[in-house]
Design a protein around this motif. Structure first.
Motif, short mmCIF file in Angstrom:
data_model
loop_
_atom_site.label_atom_id
_atom_site.label_comp_id
_atom_site.label_asym_id
_atom_site.label_seq_id
_atom_site.Cartn_x
_atom_site.Cartn_y
_atom_site.Cartn_z
N THR A 1 4.95 -1.29 -4.90
CA THR A 1 6.24 -0.61 -4.98
C THR A 1 6.82 -0.69 -6.39
OG1 THR A 1 6.65 -1.15 -2.68
CG2 THR A 1 8.54 -0.47 -3.97
N THR A 2 6.71 -1.86 -7.00
CA THR A 2 7.26 -2.05 -8.34
C THR A 2 6.25 -2.80 -9.20
OG1 THR A 2 8.32 -4.13 -7.73
CG2 THR A 2 9.66 -2.14 -7.53
N HIS B 1 11.56 -1.28 5.38
CA HIS B 1 11.07 -2.14 4.30
C HIS B 1 12.21 -2.50 3.36
CE1 HIS B 1 10.96 1.93 2.65
NE2 HIS B 1 10.98 1.39 1.45
N ARG B 2 11.98 -3.54 2.59
CA ARG B 2 12.92 -3.98 1.56
C ARG B 2 12.16 -4.03 0.25
NH1 ARG B 2 17.48 -7.62 1.85
NH2 ARG B 2 16.78 -8.18 3.93
N THR B 3 12.72 -3.42 -0.78
CA THR B 3 12.08 -3.49 -2.09
C THR B 3 12.62 -4.69 -2.85
OG1 THR B 3 13.76 -2.02 -3.04
CG2 THR B 3 11.75 -0.99 -2.21
N ASP B 4 11.85 -5.12 -3.84
CA ASP B 4 12.29 -6.23 -4.69
C ASP B 4 12.80 -5.67 -6.02
OD1 ASP B 4 9.88 -5.33 -5.60
OD2 ASP B 4 8.96 -7.30 -5.81
N SER B 5 13.63 -4.63 -5.90
CA SER B 5 14.09 -3.91 -7.08
C SER B 5 15.46 -3.30 -6.81
CB SER B 5 13.09 -2.79 -7.42
OG SER B 5 12.89 -1.95 -6.30
N ASP C 1 16.97 0.34 -7.05
CA ASP C 1 16.38 1.67 -7.05
C ASP C 1 17.46 2.73 -7.26
OD1 ASP C 1 14.24 0.13 -6.18
OD2 ASP C 1 14.43 0.76 -4.10
N LEU D 1 12.66 2.59 -10.14
CA LEU D 1 12.69 1.29 -9.48
C LEU D 1 12.60 0.21 -10.56
CD1 LEU D 1 10.37 3.28 -7.80
CD2 LEU D 1 11.23 1.72 -6.09
#
Length: 148
Positions: free
Chosen positions: A60-61, A82-86, A88, A137
């Protein structure tokens, strides 16, 4: 989905030049979803280089960096939670889509902007046309946000 990517830079004499002008194909994704990763960096602040990230493999990132991506959500897509670590920054280019979060849902259409701060979310396209969203992101310290 094919996207033309034009990247500028400078030659050794300092003259501005076109570094890359090419079609970038989408990456295989889940059913009714595809993405095109147009650019990425490995660091923030960004270090300008002649390395083309189109050949990189990442999720993702990019840890410590950022990704510029276009996502295509086909009609009927029920993306996955889902959860991103960014953080966005997204701009809906065309179509409409619903973004679900734990506490509700918001309907987005062309021209709308979304800022996600490591948020648990889901995308659902209930319409009849694809939805295109351009995302930047940017990796965050410590990964996904768990609260303020």
């Amino acid at each position: 989905m094919q996207t033309r990517r034009v990247v500028t830079g400078h030659d050794q004499a300092g003259k501005s030049v076109i570094k890359w002008d090419s079609e970038i194909a989408d990456k295989p994704g889940r059913e009714r979803f595809s993405r095109v990763d147009l650019w990425a960096t490995k660091t923030l602040p960004v270090r300008l280089t002649d390395e083309d990230p189109a050949a990189w493999t990442f999720g993702t990132t990019v840890a410590g960096g950022c990704v510029f991506r276009i996502c295509r959500y086909e009609p009927g897509v029920a993306e996955r939670w889902h959860r991103t670590d960014s953080i966005d920054y997204g701009v809906v280019i065309s179509g409409e889509i619903d973004m679900q979060v734990d506490a509700g849902e918001v309907h987005l259409k062309a021209g709308d902007v979304v800022v996600q701060q490591g948020t648990m979310h889901n995308w659902v396209n209930r319409g009849t046309a694809p939805c295109l969203i351009a995302f930047i992101l940017i990796a965050t310290e410590g990964g996904a946000a768990t609260g303020w």
